[in-house]
Scaffold this active site. Structure first.
Site, mmCIF file in Angstrom:
data_model
loop_
_atom_site.group_PDB
_atom_site.id
_atom_site.type_symbol
_atom_site.label_atom_id
_atom_site.label_comp_id
_atom_site.label_asym_id
_atom_site.label_seq_id
_atom_site.Cartn_x
_atom_site.Cartn_y
_atom_site.Cartn_z
ATOM 1 N N VAL A 1 0.834 -1.201 0.000
ATOM 2 C CA VAL A 1 0.000 0.000 0.000
ATOM 3 C C VAL A 1 0.868 1.250 0.000
ATOM 4 O O VAL A 1 0.592 2.219 -0.704
ATOM 5 C CB VAL A 1 -0.948 -0.001 1.222
ATOM 6 C CG1 VAL A 1 -1.622 1.361 1.368
ATOM 7 C CG2 VAL A 1 -2.003 -1.089 1.071
ATOM 8 N N LYS B 1 2.592 11.711 -1.229
ATOM 9 C CA LYS B 1 3.636 12.734 -1.112
ATOM 10 C C LYS B 1 3.921 13.383 -2.464
ATOM 11 O O LYS B 1 4.281 14.564 -2.532
ATOM 12 C CB LYS B 1 4.927 12.134 -0.539
ATOM 13 C CG LYS B 1 4.748 11.474 0.824
ATOM 14 C CD LYS B 1 3.958 12.344 1.784
ATOM 15 C CE LYS B 1 3.519 11.597 3.018
ATOM 16 N NZ LYS B 1 2.363 10.703 2.818
ATOM 17 N N GLY C 1 -10.290 13.896 10.866
ATOM 18 C CA GLY C 1 -9.258 14.928 10.919
ATOM 19 C C GLY C 1 -7.903 14.399 11.318
ATOM 20 O O GLY C 1 -7.110 15.110 11.949
ATOM 21 N N GLY C 2 -7.618 13.150 10.947
ATOM 22 C CA GLY C 2 -6.294 12.574 11.190
ATOM 23 C C GLY C 2 -5.326 12.923 10.080
ATOM 24 O O GLY C 2 -5.639 13.718 9.183
ATOM 25 N N ILE D 1 -11.027 7.631 8.359
ATOM 26 C CA ILE D 1 -11.219 7.527 9.812
ATOM 27 C C ILE D 1 -10.281 6.508 10.450
ATOM 28 O O ILE D 1 -10.441 6.167 11.620
ATOM 29 C CB ILE D 1 -12.680 7.164 10.134
ATOM 30 C CG1 ILE D 1 -13.089 5.862 9.449
ATOM 31 C CG2 ILE D 1 -13.610 8.298 9.716
ATOM 32 C CD1 ILE D 1 -14.472 5.374 9.848
ATOM 33 N N ARG E 1 -7.397 2.932 9.881
ATOM 34 C CA ARG E 1 -7.105 1.713 9.134
ATOM 35 C C ARG E 1 -7.254 0.513 10.067
ATOM 36 O O ARG E 1 -7.143 0.636 11.283
ATOM 37 C CB ARG E 1 -5.694 1.755 8.535
ATOM 38 C CG ARG E 1 -5.470 2.930 7.599
ATOM 39 C CD ARG E 1 -4.083 2.876 6.967
ATOM 40 N NE ARG E 1 -3.921 1.740 6.081
ATOM 41 C CZ ARG E 1 -4.313 1.712 4.808
ATOM 42 N NH1 ARG E 1 -4.902 2.780 4.275
ATOM 43 N NH2 ARG E 1 -4.122 0.646 4.067
ATOM 44 N N HIS F 1 24.411 27.108 10.404
ATOM 45 C CA HIS F 1 23.670 28.373 10.316
ATOM 46 C C HIS F 1 23.715 28.887 8.875
ATOM 47 O O HIS F 1 24.745 28.793 8.217
ATOM 48 C CB HIS F 1 24.311 29.411 11.241
ATOM 49 C CG HIS F 1 23.701 30.782 11.123
ATOM 50 N ND1 HIS F 1 22.505 31.110 11.719
ATOM 51 C CD2 HIS F 1 24.127 31.888 10.458
ATOM 52 C CE1 HIS F 1 22.223 32.371 11.438
ATOM 53 N NE2 HIS F 1 23.181 32.862 10.670
#
Length: 568
Positions: free
Chosen positions: A149, A159, A289-290, A378, A380, A552
């Site tokens: 998956v 992504k 909302g995950g 919601i 898995r 930096h």
């Protein structure tokens, strides 16, 4: 008799490649399996090994040469006391083709040393590691190439779409720094093709590694007949028994659906359907909302959808510290049409022109809305059904996970379980780590899965990442902690990126100064969290972070700055 060394088959569809490294010259003596050259194709970089020990008498290519699959690239003369392989055998050895004897092992003496069921991140990693440790491995999965998956329908394609979303958002926001673009023209077909090309390149490379490691790759499914026998069903419908000595179950997980919803459709989709990118709906309701819902919602919002999110708890990203979520939510409030918390879906009715949705808020008040599409995200559930585990002593807990010990062994000591079926968190990088443990133990080595931290990353914009103990967990467990929170608005690199949002947080033991948790919210948080995971794994104290010289100007300086806040 000399042997022709040829360019091996890499994966389906690849007909040629470029030689990018030549490690030998005429006159060199080589060992069997020693890398002679490296070949780069549009799908993978593969090592070309020597089919047997001998002396190189001729090298017919150089770096940069474009060669066809099957072309002769070198000539090998075997030792005089070792018979030469026939050319056709050499091709099979180099390309990783298997003999027919390995395809259907029968009887205990011919039982497969190790069978891996499922070729996702956990499965293919375990199979590769075990093969590298000397085991003869059979890998079973329905897909043409490994990836599961994660590569086919999850981590990687999502992504890719989020990268497209980032480009669109940055183009829109660049006017603030004096660079203006016209509205982007989005070719959905090309975006989809590019996403699929990324997936094909990665999975094709894994397919090439299957051949190089000489794994017995069976395209199909497996079910336990007993604790040492599998019933294997191939894609063509043929069935056979496969005896095995050890097995690793890595069958992954699948999306949960709302109660009463038996299957998805063209308008009511799960994450798999969302990643197919068949179209960009004018309106999209994200249920949940995950991290999955927010990532895919962000991608679709950038592509032009009006996105609404409904979450039944009192906040986005349940389990994540609220101060991190607030950094993300401030930006999502501008990107999404609405975010409805403490709200649940009561009813979904698919219609010709969309989906009629009934929502109920925390006070019990109901409202009706229509959306072109609804994305269900919601959670898995582990794929532990239909494996025949009831025919073994393997135990399943009340959440559907296989019960395992620290070596990933199930109640059947020779049957291991890894990845999403072995418990939370359901993350690919956890599966990789568990795969290494299971493979090493199967090969007779000592290993245990005992990480101090497993990082979690939400690839939204801004990203949110954390590892180790959270403040929420500390409160729930009544653990006394000290925190340092460094806003990014004073970080030079943040401002040069045209951003002022972000935060880095360290959580320490106030008595020992030991680092207990690290959390980051902001652009690139997913890359920064690796330093936190390493620090926790090394049992660092905050002074270790403070005395580490950070480059930096970088975002990583916020970790140093947060550690400096703890020094008094």
């Amino acid at each position: 008799m000399s042997i022709d060394v040829v360019v091996p088959e890499v994966s389906d569809g690849v007909t040629s490649g470029t030689i990018i490294a030549v490690s030998v010259k005429a006159g060199d003596s080589v060992e069997a399996e020693q890398t002679l050259m490296e070949l780069e194709t549009d799908k993978a970089v593969v090592a070309i090994p020597s089919p047997q020990a001998g002396r190189i008498t001729d090298v017919r290519v150089q770096e940069g040469t474009v060669v066809a699959i099957g072309a002769v690239i070198a000539v090998l003369e075997p030792p005089t006391n070792e018979p030469a392989l026939h050319n056709e055998t050499t091709v099979a050895e180099v390309s990783g083709k298997e003999s027919s004897a390995l395809q259907e092992p029968t009887g205990d003496d011919n039982a497969a040393e190790l069978v891996v069921i499922g070729a996702g991140p956990g499965g293919y990693a375990a199979a590769f590691k075990a093969a590298e440790l000397g085991l003869k491995v059979t890998l079973i999965d329905p897909e043409e190439n490994p990836g599961g998956v994660c590569l086919h329908r999850g981590c990687i394609p999502s992504k890719a779409l989020l990268h497209v979303a980032k480009l669109i958002s940055e183009a829109e926001e660049s006017a603030a720094i004096g660079v203006e673009f016209s509205s982007p023209k989005i070719s959905l077909e090309r975006v989809r093709d590019w996403k699929n090309e990324v997936v094909a390149g990665l999975t094709g490379g894994l397919g090439g590694k299957v051949k190089r490691l000489k794994l017995n790759y069976l395209r199909g499914t497996a079910r336990f007949q007993d604790s040492h026998t599998l019933n294997v069903t191939l894609l063509d419908g043929s069935r056979s028994e496969l005896k095995f000595k050890q097995a690793i179950i890595a069958t992954g997980s699948r999306p949960l659906l709302l109660p009463g919803l038996e299957k998805t459709s063209a308008r009511i989709i799960d994450s798999t359907g969302a990643l197919d990118l068949s179209d960009v709906p004018q309106s999209l309701l994200v249920v949940g909302g995950g991290y999955i819902g927010l990532e895919l919602g962000s991608a679709y919002a950038a592509l032009g959808s009006k996105v609404s999110v409904v979450e039944m708890t009192d906040g986005l990203l349940p389990g994540c510290d609220r101060d991190l979520v607030s950094v993300l939510k401030r930006r999502l409030d501008k990107k999404f049409t609405e975010i409805l918390l403490k709200t649940k879906v009561i009813d979904l009715k698919e219609q010709k022109n969309g989906v009629a949705v009934t929502l109920e808020d925390k006070k019990g008040a109901q409202s009706k809305n229509r959306f072109d599409k609804v994305l269900i995200s919601i959670g898995r559930r582990p794929n532990t059904e239909n494996l025949g585990l009831e025919n073994t002593a393997v135990k399943i807990n009340d959440k559907g996970f296989v019960v395992v010990d620290g070596q990933q062994r199930s109640a059947e000591e020779h049957i291991f379980a890894i990845g999403d079926i072995a418990g939370e968190p359901m993350l690919a990088h956890k599966a990789y780590a568990e795969a290494n443990v299971a493979a090493e133990v199967a090969a007779g080595r000592k290993a245990v899965f005992d990480p101090r931290a497993i990082p979690a990353v939400v690839f939204t914009d801004p990203e949110v990442a954390w590892c180790g103990l959270t403040e929420t967990e500390a409160r729930e467990q009544k653990i006394k902690v000290k925190t340092a929170k460094m806003p990014w608005r004073g970080n030079g690199r943040t401002l040069t990126l045209g951003r002022d949002d972000g935060m880095t947080k360290l959580i320490i033991d106030p008595e020992t100064d030991q680092l207990l948790g690290v959390a980051v919210a902001g652009p690139g948080a997913g890359e920064l969290i690796a330093e936190g995971a390493l620090a926790l794994e090394m049992a660092s104290v905050s002074e270790d972070l403070r005395k580490t010289i950070h480059p930096h100007p970088t975002l990583s300086e916020t970790i140093y700055d947060a550690a400096e806040m703890l020094f008094k």
